[in-house]
Structure formats: structure tokens, C-alpha cells
Design an enzyme around this catalytic site. Structure first.
Site, PDB file in Angstrom:
ATOM      1  N   SER A  76     -34.458 -15.862   8.607  1.00 24.78           N
ATOM      2  CA  SER A  76     -35.281 -15.008   9.472  1.00 24.78           C
ATOM      3  C   SER A  76     -36.674 -14.802   8.886  1.00 24.78           C
ATOM      4  CB  SER A  76     -34.601 -13.648   9.690  1.00 24.78           C
ATOM      5  OG  SER A  76     -33.423 -13.798  10.433  1.00 24.78           O
ATOM      6  N   LYS A 108     -36.796  -4.168   4.214  1.00 32.24           N
ATOM      7  CA  LYS A 108     -37.421  -5.255   4.966  1.00 32.24           C
ATOM      8  C   LYS A 108     -38.337  -4.681   6.044  1.00 32.24           C
ATOM      9  CE  LYS A 108     -33.829  -8.790   4.511  1.00 32.24           C
ATOM     10  NZ  LYS A 108     -32.922  -9.682   5.258  1.00 32.24           N
ATOM     11  N   HIS A 161     -27.761 -18.336  12.609  1.00 30.71           N
ATOM     12  CA  HIS A 161     -26.886 -17.191  12.907  1.00 30.71           C
ATOM     13  C   HIS A 161     -26.016 -17.498  14.122  1.00 30.71           C
ATOM     14  CE1 HIS A 161     -30.307 -14.583  11.139  1.00 30.71           C
ATOM     15  NE2 HIS A 161     -29.325 -14.582  10.243  1.00 30.71           N
ATOM     16  N   ARG A 211     -25.656 -20.884   3.718  1.00 33.61           N
ATOM     17  CA  ARG A 211     -26.542 -22.002   4.005  1.00 33.61           C
ATOM     18  C   ARG A 211     -26.530 -23.025   2.885  1.00 33.61           C
ATOM     19  NH1 ARG A 211     -31.813 -18.558   4.735  1.00 33.61           N
ATOM     20  NH2 ARG A 211     -30.751 -17.631   2.978  1.00 33.61           N
TER      21      ARG A 211
END
Length: 160
Positions: A130, A42, A18, A91
Site C-alpha cells: 500500500s 501511518k 490483498h 509476499r
């Protein structure tokens, strides 16, 4: 025209991947807002306020950054706050499929002046997420070099 960009995520926690995107985007745009999204699906390690404070501390070296929290539809937040660019980090190829669908839907919802821009993360961080950081950390693995020092300190503090 001044460019007002937004980079969003749950950032729980903020990773060096990030950070790589943020530092590069900060060079491209006049103003960059880091928008911390409330994601009810989440399980968060840190509260919104904790994430906001850690990100602000991590990004002190950048003078065109603002950190904010929001919930609801991204397009509403973008339109209500006058952003003209939304930055998305990629990514790997699997990210692209999801991100392109989201960008195309948002294009229908954004004001006409808003563009979505994709930045590839540095290959050295392409495997970091994460959720992976949280899992490795919770199982006692080292995340050194994968998150900023501020984040590492706060994760260590939570573990005690």
C-alpha cells in the site's frame, strides 16, 4: 465446526495483492471478516469509513465477507469476536520474519482455539505494498492493474 476467519490490515489502499489473499481465503472459510486496523503510526490517504466503503464495493462478488474496523490489540478483537482463524498474507521471505514473530506473540494472547494461517500472495503481486502504491501514485506513476478499479477511481477522485 464453522470457521470464522479474520484478515487484517490498514488497507490504505486495498491492493490487488490483498484482493488475491481475500478471494482465496474466502474459499477456505465459512465466514471471512476483513478487519481494517486503525494504525496511528501511518498517515492515511483514506478515512476508515472510505476504506470500508471501497472494500465492501470491491468485494460485492463474495457472499461470505464482512468488513469491520477496529483499534487496539488484535488479540482482543479476535477473542472478543469469536474468530478461530487469523489469515496473514506473505509476499516475500522478509514478511515471514516479521509475521512469524507477531503470530507467536499472538498465540500467547489468543484463546486456545485460534490458529494463524499464512497464505502466499500470487507472485505477480509480491512486490506490491500500500505504501508503495501511494508513493508511486503521488509521483504521477501508473498503478493500473495493481489496485482494484474501485480503488483506482477513488484515488483519482482524491487527486483532483
Amino acid at each position: 465446526m464453522q470457521t470464522k476467519a479474520l484478515y487484517t490490515g490498514s488497507f490504505d489502499p486495498l491492493t490487488n495483492g490483498h484482493l488475491n489473499i481475500i478471494e482465496r481465503a474466502a474459499k477456505l472459510y465459512d465466514e471471512l471478516t476483513i478487519g481494517i486496523i486503525v494504525n496511528p503510526s501511518k498517515k492515511a490517504m483514506f478515512s476508515l469509513e472510505e476504506r470500508k466503503n471501497m472494500i465492501e464495493e470491491t468485494l460485492r462478488h463474495l457472499d461470505n465477507i464482512r468488513v469491520d474496523c477496529f483499534s487496539g490489540l488484535l488479540a482482543n478483537y479476535v477473542n472478543d469476536n469469536g474468530f478461530n482463524v487469523v489469515v496473514r498474507g506473505l509476499r516475500a521471505a522478509m514478511d515471514f520474519e516479521y509475521e512469524i514473530q507477531m503470530a507467536q506473540m499472538n498465540a500467547r494472547l489468543f484463546d486456545k482455539r485460534v490458529e494463524t494461517v499464512f497464505l502466499m500472495t500470487d507472485p505477480g503481486y509480491s512486490f506490491i505494498s500500500s505504501s508503495m502504491i501511494k508513493e508511486v501514485y503521488s509521483l504521477g506513476g501508473s498503478i493500473e492493474g495493481l489496485v482494484p478499479e474501485t480503488i483506482q477511481r477513488n484515488m483519482d477522485r482524491c487527486k483532483r
